[in-house]
Write a protein that holds these residues in place. Structure first.
Motif, PDB file in Angstrom:
ATOM      1  N   GLY A  20      34.870  32.199  31.294  1.00 46.28           N
ATOM      2  CA  GLY A  20      34.497  33.045  30.177  1.00 46.28           C
ATOM      3  C   GLY A  20      35.707  33.613  29.448  1.00 46.28           C
ATOM      4  O   GLY A  20      36.836  33.139  29.585  1.00 46.28           O
ATOM      5  N   LEU A  21      35.453  34.648  28.674  1.00 44.57           N
ATOM      6  CA  LEU A  21      36.496  35.285  27.888  1.00 44.57           C
ATOM      7  C   LEU A  21      37.442  36.057  28.797  1.00 44.57           C
ATOM      8  O   LEU A  21      37.013  36.872  29.621  1.00 44.57           O
ATOM      9  CB  LEU A  21      35.867  36.227  26.860  1.00 44.57           C
ATOM     10  CG  LEU A  21      36.802  36.805  25.798  1.00 44.57           C
ATOM     11  CD1 LEU A  21      37.307  35.691  24.884  1.00 44.57           C
ATOM     12  CD2 LEU A  21      36.081  37.881  24.993  1.00 44.57           C
ATOM     13  N   ILE A  22      38.723  35.782  28.684  1.00 44.55           N
ATOM     14  CA  ILE A  22      39.725  36.430  29.536  1.00 44.55           C
ATOM     15  C   ILE A  22      40.108  37.776  28.931  1.00 44.55           C
ATOM     16  O   ILE A  22      40.505  37.867  27.772  1.00 44.55           O
ATOM     17  CB  ILE A  22      40.969  35.541  29.675  1.00 44.55           C
ATOM     18  CG1 ILE A  22      40.611  34.251  30.434  1.00 44.55           C
ATOM     19  CG2 ILE A  22      42.090  36.285  30.396  1.00 44.55           C
ATOM     20  CD1 ILE A  22      41.742  33.248  30.481  1.00 44.55           C
ATOM     21  N   THR A  23      39.980  38.822  29.730  1.00 38.28           N
ATOM     22  CA  THR A  23      40.426  40.154  29.349  1.00 38.28           C
ATOM     23  C   THR A  23      41.225  40.741  30.509  1.00 38.28           C
ATOM     24  O   THR A  23      41.353  40.113  31.566  1.00 38.28           O
ATOM     25  CB  THR A  23      39.236  41.076  29.025  1.00 38.28           C
ATOM     26  OG1 THR A  23      38.371  41.157  30.177  1.00 38.28           O
ATOM     27  CG2 THR A  23      38.436  40.552  27.842  1.00 38.28           C
ATOM     28  N   GLU A  24      41.748  41.916  30.323  1.00 35.83           N
ATOM     29  CA  GLU A  24      42.472  42.590  31.398  1.00 35.83           C
ATOM     30  C   GLU A  24      41.496  42.887  32.524  1.00 35.83           C
ATOM     31  O   GLU A  24      40.513  43.614  32.345  1.00 35.83           O
ATOM     32  CB  GLU A  24      43.091  43.883  30.885  1.00 35.83           C
ATOM     33  CG  GLU A  24      44.074  44.528  31.846  1.00 35.83           C
ATOM     34  CD  GLU A  24      45.452  43.881  31.798  1.00 35.83           C
ATOM     35  OE1 GLU A  24      46.112  43.828  32.847  1.00 35.83           O
ATOM     36  OE2 GLU A  24      45.849  43.440  30.717  1.00 35.83           O
ATOM     37  N   ASP A  25      41.720  42.320  33.696  1.00 32.42           N
ATOM     38  CA  ASP A  25      40.814  42.471  34.835  1.00 32.42           C
ATOM     39  C   ASP A  25      41.629  42.920  36.035  1.00 32.42           C
ATOM     40  O   ASP A  25      42.198  42.108  36.760  1.00 32.42           O
ATOM     41  CB  ASP A  25      40.094  41.148  35.116  1.00 32.42           C
ATOM     42  CG  ASP A  25      38.978  41.280  36.145  1.00 32.42           C
ATOM     43  OD1 ASP A  25      39.060  42.187  37.000  1.00 32.42           O
ATOM     44  OD2 ASP A  25      38.026  40.476  36.104  1.00 32.42           O
ATOM     45  N   ARG A  26      41.673  44.219  36.244  1.00 31.57           N
ATOM     46  CA  ARG A  26      42.523  44.773  37.301  1.00 31.57           C
ATOM     47  C   ARG A  26      42.104  44.286  38.688  1.00 31.57           C
ATOM     48  O   ARG A  26      42.953  43.928  39.514  1.00 31.57           O
ATOM     49  CB  ARG A  26      42.473  46.299  37.257  1.00 31.57           C
ATOM     50  CG  ARG A  26      43.307  46.991  38.334  1.00 31.57           C
ATOM     51  CD  ARG A  26      43.181  48.497  38.249  1.00 31.57           C
ATOM     52  NE  ARG A  26      41.801  48.927  38.354  1.00 31.57           N
ATOM     53  CZ  ARG A  26      41.146  49.067  39.503  1.00 31.57           C
ATOM     54  NH1 ARG A  26      41.758  48.777  40.651  1.00 31.57           N
ATOM     55  NH2 ARG A  26      39.886  49.481  39.526  1.00 31.57           N
ATOM     56  N   LYS A  27      40.800  44.255  38.951  1.00 30.21           N
ATOM     57  CA  LYS A  27      40.335  43.853  40.276  1.00 30.21           C
ATOM     58  C   LYS A  27      40.700  42.401  40.581  1.00 30.21           C
ATOM     59  O   LYS A  27      41.139  42.083  41.688  1.00 30.21           O
ATOM     60  CB  LYS A  27      38.822  44.062  40.385  1.00 30.21           C
ATOM     61  CG  LYS A  27      38.414  45.519  40.450  1.00 30.21           C
ATOM     62  CD  LYS A  27      36.919  45.650  40.682  1.00 30.21           C
ATOM     63  CE  LYS A  27      36.504  47.110  40.818  1.00 30.21           C
ATOM     64  NZ  LYS A  27      35.050  47.240  41.064  1.00 30.21           N
ATOM     65  N   LEU A  28      40.497  41.522  39.596  1.00 29.94           N
ATOM     66  CA  LEU A  28      40.831  40.118  39.817  1.00 29.94           C
ATOM     67  C   LEU A  28      42.334  39.943  39.986  1.00 29.94           C
ATOM     68  O   LEU A  28      42.787  39.186  40.855  1.00 29.94           O
ATOM     69  CB  LEU A  28      40.326  39.264  38.657  1.00 29.94           C
ATOM     70  CG  LEU A  28      40.612  37.763  38.748  1.00 29.94           C
ATOM     71  CD1 LEU A  28      40.029  37.169  40.015  1.00 29.94           C
ATOM     72  CD2 LEU A  28      40.087  37.031  37.518  1.00 29.94           C
ATOM     73  N   THR A  29      43.113  40.644  39.183  1.00 30.20           N
ATOM     74  CA  THR A  29      44.579  40.551  39.301  1.00 30.20           C
ATOM     75  C   THR A  29      45.043  41.008  40.667  1.00 30.20           C
ATOM     76  O   THR A  29      45.897  40.366  41.301  1.00 30.20           O
ATOM     77  CB  THR A  29      45.249  41.399  38.204  1.00 30.20           C
ATOM     78  OG1 THR A  29      44.813  40.937  36.923  1.00 30.20           O
ATOM     79  CG2 THR A  29      46.764  41.277  38.279  1.00 30.20           C
ATOM     80  N   GLU A  30      44.491  42.103  41.166  1.00 35.68           N
ATOM     81  CA  GLU A  30      44.875  42.594  42.487  1.00 35.68           C
ATOM     82  C   GLU A  30      44.440  41.625  43.584  1.00 35.68           C
ATOM     83  O   GLU A  30      45.176  41.407  44.558  1.00 35.68           O
ATOM     84  CB  GLU A  30      44.267  43.977  42.725  1.00 35.68           C
ATOM     85  CG  GLU A  30      44.873  45.076  41.858  1.00 35.68           C
ATOM     86  CD  GLU A  30      44.196  46.414  42.065  1.00 35.68           C
ATOM     87  OE1 GLU A  30      43.171  46.457  42.792  1.00 35.68           O
ATOM     88  OE2 GLU A  30      44.693  47.412  41.514  1.00 35.68           O
TER      89      GLU A  30
END
Length: 307
Positions: free
Chosen positions: A56-66
């Protein structure tokens, strides 16, 4: 004995039964979870390959990044597959995922598998991989940055609506919804786009080990099919996850027998209930409910106040 004494004793017996069934139910659930993990080859701490899905559309995703960052130090993770099906998204969101994936790629083998679409920021998150796989018909590339805003001054004029502005500086309201972009504002915004574009080109050049000028010649915003991208050096091979695992085995010594575990940002209980363990939990629930007529405490174990 008096009636009150009998009632008190009955109440105590009922409480003991409630405690017994609560404990038994918890033990059943724990056993089911462990059995499900074993049957799925996902026991805690067991060696496995982690699959990160970017869709899907990529946005700032803190949980996924962590969650991605944690893979670098997780000793049970032997390799990582980044599975991508995204048309792109924000530059900052793509950058955060790109950087997290790059950190993991320095610590352990990592491959990217492009599905239907992996364009723009979707391509950005793939470039740190040791090897990129795409289908022949995958749409990828589209390396570039877009900044656009609507402008309604013509419509407002037709409606007879005027506007006033009070600003601290000449560029504070650029771009504006209610007046055309000024030459100075356009120059400033073009500078922002150019800087982000240079960052994108630098990521591709570093990840693909290509000359920056070569990347710029390909990065005019156009998309490529997977087959075109292969001939241009933007991907490494045609294939999917099966081919990616075969490459991990031959090039990195990662056994094809290792299970693949999806990286999730949800809690364990929710993930388990929505995944392979759902049928098992449903059967447990049916069993407990079916005994609620004869065993008063079983139903009370799962009852929530206010329901």
């Amino acid at each position: 004995m008096t009636l009150e004494t009998d009632l008190l004793l009955d109440r105590r017996r009922l409480k003991r039964r409630l405690v017994f069934w609560r404990v038994l139910s918890v033990l059943i659930v724990v056993a089911a979870v462990l059995a499900g993990l074993r049957s799925a080859g996902l026991e805690p701490g067991e060696a496995h390959i982690a699959r990160v899905s970017v869709t899907g559309l990529i946005t700032e995703d803190r949980k996924l990044t962590e969650a991605i960052n944690d893979l670098a130090t997780d000793t049970s993770v032997r390799a990582v597959i980044v599975s991508i099906d995204s048309p792109g998204g924000s530059v900052a969101g793509g950058e955060s995922l790109h950087d997290a994936i790059a950190r993991v790629a320095k610590a352990k083998p990592l491959v990217a598998v492009m599905r239907g679409t992996a364009a723009s920021a979707g391509y950005m998150v793939a470039v740190p991989a040791d090897r990129i796989f795409a289908r022949e018909a995958t749409l990828t590339g589209s390396i570039g940055v877009l900044l656009e805003t609507p402008e309604f001054s013509g419509l407002l004029d037709k409606l007879g609506i005027g506007t006033e502005r009070v600003r601290s500086g000449p560029l504070k309201d650029e771009p504006s919804l209610i007046r055309p972009l000024s030459p100075e504002g356009k120059q400033v915004l073009q500078g922002l786009v150019n800087d982000m574009y240079d960052q994108f080109v630098g990521m591709v050049a570093a990840g693909r080990h290509m000359d920056a000028d070569k990347v710029r010649s390909l990065a005019d915003g156009r998309p490529y099919t997977g087959r075109q991208a292969l001939s241009l050096g933007l991907v490494d091979a045609i294939g999917g996850e099966r081919e990616a695992r075969a490459w991990l085995a031959s090039a990195k010594g990662i056994s094809t027998d290792l299970p693949v575990e999806d990286v999730s940002t949800e809690g364990f209980a929710r993930s388990a209930l929505s995944g392979a363990l759902a049928p098992m939990f449903q059967e447990i629930w049916k069993t407990l409910v079916s005994q609620s007529v004869s065993l008063d405490g079983a139903w009370a174990v799962w009852q929530r106040s206010g329901h």
